[in-house]
Design a protein around this motif. Structure first.
Motif, PDB file in Angstrom:
ATOM      1  N   VAL B 164       0.830  -1.208   0.000  1.00 54.79           N
ATOM      2  CA  VAL B 164       0.000   0.000   0.000  1.00 54.79           C
ATOM      3  C   VAL B 164       0.865   1.258   0.000  1.00 54.79           C
ATOM      4  O   VAL B 164       1.812   1.375   0.772  1.00 54.79           O
ATOM      5  CB  VAL B 164      -0.940   0.002   1.222  1.00 54.79           C
ATOM      6  CG1 VAL B 164      -1.594   1.357   1.389  1.00 54.79           C
ATOM      7  CG2 VAL B 164      -2.005  -1.060   1.049  1.00 54.79           C
ATOM      8  N   GLY B 165       0.527   2.166  -0.876  1.00 59.07           N
ATOM      9  CA  GLY B 165       1.139   3.492  -0.865  1.00 59.07           C
ATOM     10  C   GLY B 165       2.615   3.544  -1.187  1.00 59.07           C
ATOM     11  O   GLY B 165       3.345   4.312  -0.576  1.00 59.07           O
ATOM     12  N   ILE B 166       3.082   2.717  -2.120  1.00 59.30           N
ATOM     13  CA  ILE B 166       4.492   2.840  -2.494  1.00 59.30           C
ATOM     14  C   ILE B 166       4.654   2.900  -4.007  1.00 59.30           C
ATOM     15  O   ILE B 166       3.745   2.567  -4.760  1.00 59.30           O
ATOM     16  CB  ILE B 166       5.353   1.695  -1.923  1.00 59.30           C
ATOM     17  CG1 ILE B 166       4.819   0.349  -2.385  1.00 59.30           C
ATOM     18  CG2 ILE B 166       5.412   1.754  -0.415  1.00 59.30           C
ATOM     19  CD1 ILE B 166       5.776  -0.763  -2.050  1.00 59.30           C
ATOM     20  N   ASP B 167       5.831   3.314  -4.435  1.00 64.65           N
ATOM     21  CA  ASP B 167       6.105   3.497  -5.856  1.00 64.65           C
ATOM     22  C   ASP B 167       6.201   2.146  -6.579  1.00 64.65           C
ATOM     23  O   ASP B 167       6.487   1.124  -5.959  1.00 64.65           O
ATOM     24  CB  ASP B 167       7.410   4.271  -6.017  1.00 64.65           C
ATOM     25  CG  ASP B 167       8.552   3.550  -5.353  1.00 64.65           C
ATOM     26  OD1 ASP B 167       9.371   2.940  -6.068  1.00 64.65           O
ATOM     27  OD2 ASP B 167       8.626   3.559  -4.092  1.00 64.65           O
ATOM     28  N   PRO B 168       5.960   2.148  -7.887  1.00 67.66           N
ATOM     29  CA  PRO B 168       5.938   0.890  -8.647  1.00 67.66           C
ATOM     30  C   PRO B 168       7.229   0.080  -8.516  1.00 67.66           C
ATOM     31  O   PRO B 168       7.188  -1.152  -8.471  1.00 67.66           O
ATOM     32  CB  PRO B 168       5.754   1.360 -10.086  1.00 67.66           C
ATOM     33  CG  PRO B 168       5.177   2.712  -9.993  1.00 67.66           C
ATOM     34  CD  PRO B 168       5.686   3.299  -8.731  1.00 67.66           C
ATOM     35  N   GLN B 169       8.352   0.772  -8.404  1.00 69.40           N
ATOM     36  CA  GLN B 169       9.630   0.058  -8.336  1.00 69.40           C
ATOM     37  C   GLN B 169       9.736  -0.757  -7.050  1.00 69.40           C
ATOM     38  O   GLN B 169      10.054  -1.942  -7.057  1.00 69.40           O
ATOM     39  CB  GLN B 169      10.761   1.075  -8.402  1.00 69.40           C
ATOM     40  CG  GLN B 169      12.074   0.466  -8.823  1.00 69.40           C
ATOM     41  CD  GLN B 169      13.192   1.469  -8.655  1.00 69.40           C
ATOM     42  OE1 GLN B 169      12.985   2.683  -8.725  1.00 69.40           O
ATOM     43  NE2 GLN B 169      14.383   0.963  -8.441  1.00 69.40           N
ATOM     44  N   SER B 170       9.412  -0.104  -5.917  1.00 73.16           N
ATOM     45  CA  SER B 170       9.413  -0.806  -4.633  1.00 73.16           C
ATOM     46  C   SER B 170       8.402  -1.948  -4.648  1.00 73.16           C
ATOM     47  O   SER B 170       8.634  -3.013  -4.097  1.00 73.16           O
ATOM     48  CB  SER B 170       9.060   0.148  -3.499  1.00 73.16           C
ATOM     49  OG  SER B 170      10.154   0.963  -3.192  1.00 73.16           O
ATOM     50  N   ARG B 171       7.282  -1.683  -5.312  1.00 77.24           N
ATOM     51  CA  ARG B 171       6.223  -2.673  -5.360  1.00 77.24           C
ATOM     52  C   ARG B 171       6.698  -3.933  -6.088  1.00 77.24           C
ATOM     53  O   ARG B 171       6.496  -5.054  -5.617  1.00 77.24           O
ATOM     54  CB  ARG B 171       5.032  -2.055  -6.078  1.00 77.24           C
ATOM     55  CG  ARG B 171       3.805  -2.908  -6.048  1.00 77.24           C
ATOM     56  CD  ARG B 171       2.679  -2.122  -6.660  1.00 77.24           C
ATOM     57  NE  ARG B 171       1.516  -2.942  -6.883  1.00 77.24           N
ATOM     58  CZ  ARG B 171       0.439  -2.499  -7.494  1.00 77.24           C
ATOM     59  NH1 ARG B 171       0.406  -1.252  -7.938  1.00 77.24           N
ATOM     60  NH2 ARG B 171      -0.588  -3.278  -7.661  1.00 77.24           N
ATOM     61  N   ASN B 172       7.339  -3.733  -7.224  1.00 76.70           N
ATOM     62  CA  ASN B 172       7.872  -4.882  -7.962  1.00 76.70           C
ATOM     63  C   ASN B 172       8.888  -5.640  -7.138  1.00 76.70           C
ATOM     64  O   ASN B 172       8.913  -6.870  -7.124  1.00 76.70           O
ATOM     65  CB  ASN B 172       8.509  -4.421  -9.274  1.00 76.70           C
ATOM     66  CG  ASN B 172       7.448  -3.971 -10.267  1.00 76.70           C
ATOM     67  OD1 ASN B 172       6.284  -4.365 -10.139  1.00 76.70           O
ATOM     68  ND2 ASN B 172       7.840  -3.137 -11.223  1.00 76.70           N
ATOM     69  N   HIS B 173       9.721  -4.884  -6.442  1.00 78.12           N
ATOM     70  CA  HIS B 173      10.732  -5.483  -5.581  1.00 78.12           C
ATOM     71  C   HIS B 173      10.067  -6.383  -4.540  1.00 78.12           C
ATOM     72  O   HIS B 173      10.489  -7.511  -4.297  1.00 78.12           O
ATOM     73  CB  HIS B 173      11.524  -4.364  -4.894  1.00 78.12           C
ATOM     74  CG  HIS B 173      12.589  -4.850  -3.982  1.00 78.12           C
ATOM     75  ND1 HIS B 173      13.891  -5.000  -4.368  1.00 78.12           N
ATOM     76  CD2 HIS B 173      12.528  -5.253  -2.685  1.00 78.12           C
ATOM     77  CE1 HIS B 173      14.594  -5.460  -3.358  1.00 78.12           C
ATOM     78  NE2 HIS B 173      13.787  -5.615  -2.320  1.00 78.12           N
ATOM     79  N   ILE B 174       8.973  -5.880  -3.952  1.00 75.78           N
ATOM     80  CA  ILE B 174       8.280  -6.642  -2.916  1.00 75.78           C
ATOM     81  C   ILE B 174       7.628  -7.889  -3.509  1.00 75.78           C
ATOM     82  O   ILE B 174       7.725  -8.990  -2.946  1.00 75.78           O
ATOM     83  CB  ILE B 174       7.226  -5.746  -2.220  1.00 75.78           C
ATOM     84  CG1 ILE B 174       7.948  -4.717  -1.348  1.00 75.78           C
ATOM     85  CG2 ILE B 174       6.258  -6.572  -1.391  1.00 75.78           C
ATOM     86  CD1 ILE B 174       7.064  -3.612  -0.833  1.00 75.78           C
ATOM     87  N   LEU B 175       7.005  -7.726  -4.676  1.00 74.79           N
ATOM     88  CA  LEU B 175       6.354  -8.881  -5.293  1.00 74.79           C
ATOM     89  C   LEU B 175       7.375  -9.973  -5.617  1.00 74.79           C
ATOM     90  O   LEU B 175       7.124 -11.164  -5.389  1.00 74.79           O
ATOM     91  CB  LEU B 175       5.610  -8.456  -6.562  1.00 74.79           C
ATOM     92  CG  LEU B 175       4.416  -7.526  -6.321  1.00 74.79           C
ATOM     93  CD1 LEU B 175       3.736  -7.173  -7.642  1.00 74.79           C
ATOM     94  CD2 LEU B 175       3.409  -8.163  -5.373  1.00 74.79           C
TER      95      LEU B 175
END
Ligand SMILES: Nc1ncnc2c1ncn2[C@@H]1O[C@H](COP(=O)(O)OP(=O)(O)OP(=O)(O)O)[C@@H](O)[C@H]1O
Ligand SMILES: [Mg+2]
Lengths: 397, 312
Positions: B164-175
């Motif tokens: 929730v509430g983060i930039d696409p790059q961080s999101r991909n990293h998390i996924l």
């Protein structure tokens, strides 16, 4: 158990990094002790005092007046006291009542007669009950004066009830008959021969060191309570409880953290005031440390209570200082306890500051270790009650 | 395969409100299970009950053979929890935070140090590990928030909307991180209201709304719910309530979903609806820039089942 310790260490680390907490818990008390202690220094120092006292002779014979004059002339006495020689008992009585005079030595009607007959003489001391300590010194002077009354007779002087009220043992003083015959040599009167030691005077800087330390130790409680509110707000409480740590680890760890910080704060204030300002905490450091620990525990209990009285840091920041200042005022941290109105006195017994400060001052005056046992017991009790209340109402979310 | 998480007849009431309403599901060991639902669906409440933070009003949860009713410590040892809200100590550094959470899970000594280093590596923040969290960006905090939940290598990882509430790059990293953890054998319960994430990560998915599970299965099974239906995606300038009402009134339209500047129309027959749809939009004054027919996704499933959009 190790989780409990890790929680405590974590809390101490966080608090040590909190600059505001640091300033309030250490900076403020040191500055206040310094300012108050030096601004008011001298008030309690004996060289500079000028305690107003009087000697009244109502003696029917001719020895009373010269005896009074002789005492008033002693240099050592003049350094401490402002001595008036008067002859109207009613006038001096009203002056004592008004507080214009601290104490009055009354030479009785039958003084010359009793002296000649070698009978016991009762010297009466009128004193202002509000200044027992200085009056006590004056009583001692009266006794010393009488002791030096080497009139070639045995004189028994009993300084009545007043002595008991001043807290000085009421032992009759016995004097040996000298060999000088009938002449009375008053000039041998000297304060140095006081056989009753007055209480040691606590200097202002010491008084404020005791008072401000007693007060500011409780501020650890406020920051401890902030910690609870913050963990609720930041959800770290829930996260800890979702881990294998128990509520006992959590509460125990946080309390231990607060206790640890309060003890460290106390040590810094104790050593800091000693080294920086030369505060004399008295000859019994073990007693001082025990009282410090007991108040740190009371602060820990207060932290638990504050943490449930206010949900947010804002709320606690409002309640905390109010409660702490109230405790401090009741405890005598701001104005001496004996200047407070009588109705406030029963309230003092709930104030940790009152007990801590009282015990600190007693030890500073040189009283024995045992004097702290009751206040320490009461502080531990106050801490336990506050802790239990907080625990009972504690919510983790 | 055994079911490492079993949830049966789970109910949670907050006064009048039934936040979780008779929820049942199981997660097999090694599986990534998705809980998809809009705000207030009851995802966090469900996770809180699994992690023993909330007591269920009714029902039972078994984690790795242990009941949350009377074996909480055993359950907690099995789990790693990544809470929806970042739960860290801002005054402590990333390394100190991780070490603390590791200790809470019983790690110590070199094992702890190794776990912290690995977690920092995983979060991509090894070079800034000594900085206090309060100086971190939102995305960096999120990554540490996740790292703190996984450094003790739990058997089962509960992740509550970790992106929730983060930039696409961080999101991909998390996924990617979640994918890797899962392939290393960790069982994952992943909640989100982003269907793309759940579609990408999860072997099986439960769709939740108003405390109830309204559909559950693999992605393909769920797509069958809207079997044979098409989704027409129309990009328009601005979407008004009037437009939605008008489109809903078109014969053959089964549901309308709106998301900023886009209308998605669910229909069994795109060819017969398409013409009337464009005409209606034009007459309502909408400025159509693109029309495409797409494959149904979880969004369409949700739309089909509830008649409303997954997104707000
Ligand atoms: N402690 C509580 N007391 C009362 N109501 C609550 C409590 N916790 C949650 N609720 C209510 O329960 C419902 C479900 O909340 P929950 O947080 O589980 O939803 P969610 O699916 O996690 O939503 P989101 O995507 O916004 O995180 C909501 O209506 C919420 O208001
Ligand atoms: Mg949620």
């Amino acid at each position: 158990m190790t989780r409990l310790l890790h929680i405590a260490v974590k809390d101490m680390k966080i608090l040590l990094r909190d600059k505001a907490a640091f300033l309030i818990m250490l900076g403020m008390p040191l500055v206040l002790i310094f300012i108050l202690g030096s601004a008011l220094s001298g008030v309690g120092e004996s060289e500079n005092v000028d305690i107003p006292v009087a000697i009244v002779s109502v003696d029917a014979g001719d020895q009373g007046a010269p005896f009074a004059e002789a005492i008033a002339d002693v240099e050592e006495l003049q350094a401490v006291f402002n001595i008036e020689v008067l002859d109207d008992v009613e006038l001096v009585r009203s002056k004592v009542e008004k507080g214009d005079l601290t104490a009055v030595l009354v030479i009785p009607v039958g003084f010359t007669e009793a002296l000649a007959a070698g009978e016991p003489i009762e010297l009466e001391v009128l004193q202002d009950p509000g200044s027992e300590m200085t009056a006590g010194i004056w009583v001692g002077v009266a006794r010393a004066a009488a002791a030096n009354l080497s009139a070639g007779q045995i004189v028994r002087i009993t300084v009545e009830n007043t002595l008991a009220r001043a807290g000085i043992p009421q032992s009759p003083v016995t004097f040996q008959q000298g060999d000088t015959g009938g002449d009375i040599a008053f000039d041998a009167v000297s304060v140095k021969q006081l056989d009753v030691e007055p209480e040691k005077q606590v200097e202002m800087i010491d008084y404020y060191a005791a008072g401000q330390t007693g007060l500011f130790l409780l501020f650890g409680a406020m920051f401890g309570a902030f910690g609870f509110a913050r963990e609720r707000r930041e959800r770290t409480f829930a996260r800890i409880l979702a881990s294998p740590a128990t509520t006992m680890d959590l509460v125990g760890g946080k309390s231990l953290g607060i206790l640890g910080v309060a003890c460290a704060q106390f040590l810094v204030l104790y050593l800091g005031t000693t080294l920086l300002f030369g505060v004399d905490w008295g000859p019994t450091p073990s007693g001082i440390l025990l009282v410090g620990f007991a108040e740190a525990w009371a602060a820990t209990g207060l932290a638990m209570t504050l943490s449930v009285l206010g949900k947010t840091e804002r709320a606690i920041g409002g309640i905390g200082p109010t409660v702490i200042m109230l405790f401090a005022a009741l405890g005598g941290s701001m104005i001496p306890v004996d200047m407070m109105p009588a109705w406030m006195l029963p309230l003092q017994s709930v104030s940790p500051v009152y007990w801590a400060m009282g015990a600190f001052l007693d030890l500073m005056r040189g009283e024995a270790f045992s004097v702290v046992l009751m206040p320490v017991g009461i502080l531990l009790g106050i801490g336990a009650v506050l802790f239990t209340f907080g625990l009972w109402r504690l919510r983790y979310e | 395969m055994t079911d490492i998480v079993q949830v049966r007849g789970l109910v949670k009431r907050f006064g009048e409100l039934v936040a979780v309403d008779n929820v049942e599901f199981t997660i097999a060991e090694g599986e990534t299970f998705g809980l998809l639902g809009p705000n207030g669906a009851g995802k966090t409440t469900t996770i809180s009950m699994i992690s023993c933070l909330l007591e269920p009003t009714e029902g039972e949860i078994i984690v790795d053979g242990h009941s949350i009713r009377n074996e909480q410590t055993a359950v907690k040892r099995t789990l790693g929890v990544v809470p929806q809200e970042i739960a860290l100590y801002p005054m402590l550094s990333a390394a100190e935070n991780l070490a603390f959470w590791g200790r809470m899970y019983g790690l110590s000594g070199t094992g702890l140090k190794k776990a912290v280093d690995e977690a920092l590596e995983l979060a991509g923040l090894a070079d800034r590990s000594k900085e206090r969290i309060e100086k971190y960006s939102g995305g960096m905090r999120r990554r540490i928030n996740i790292a703190a939940g996984i450094l003790h290598k739990p058997k089962v990882l509960l992740m509550d909307e970790p992106t929730v509430g983060i930039d696409p790059q961080s999101r991909n990293h998390i996924l990617e991180t979640v994918k890797n953890l899962n392939s290393s054998g960790m069982t994952v319960l992943y909640t989100s209201h982003y269907m793309e994430e759940v579609e990408y990560l999860c072997d099986r998915i439960a769709i939740m709304d108003h405390g109830k599970i309204i559909a559950m299965g693999t992605l393909n099974e769920l797509r069958d719910v809207v079997g044979g239906m098409d989704v027409i995606s129309v990009i328009v300038g601005e979407v008004s309530d009037g437009i939605i009402t008008a489109v809903n009134a078109i014969e053959g339209v089964e549901g309308v979903n709106r998301a900023n500047g886009v209308i998605e129309v669910l229909t069994p027959s795109s060819s017969s609806v398409l013409g009337r749809l464009v005409a209606t939009l034009e007459s309502e004054g909408a400025h159509v820039t693109s029309v495409t027919v797409i494959e149904p996704n979880l969004e369409s499933v949700f739309l089909r089942l509830t008649g409303k959009s997954l997104r707000d």
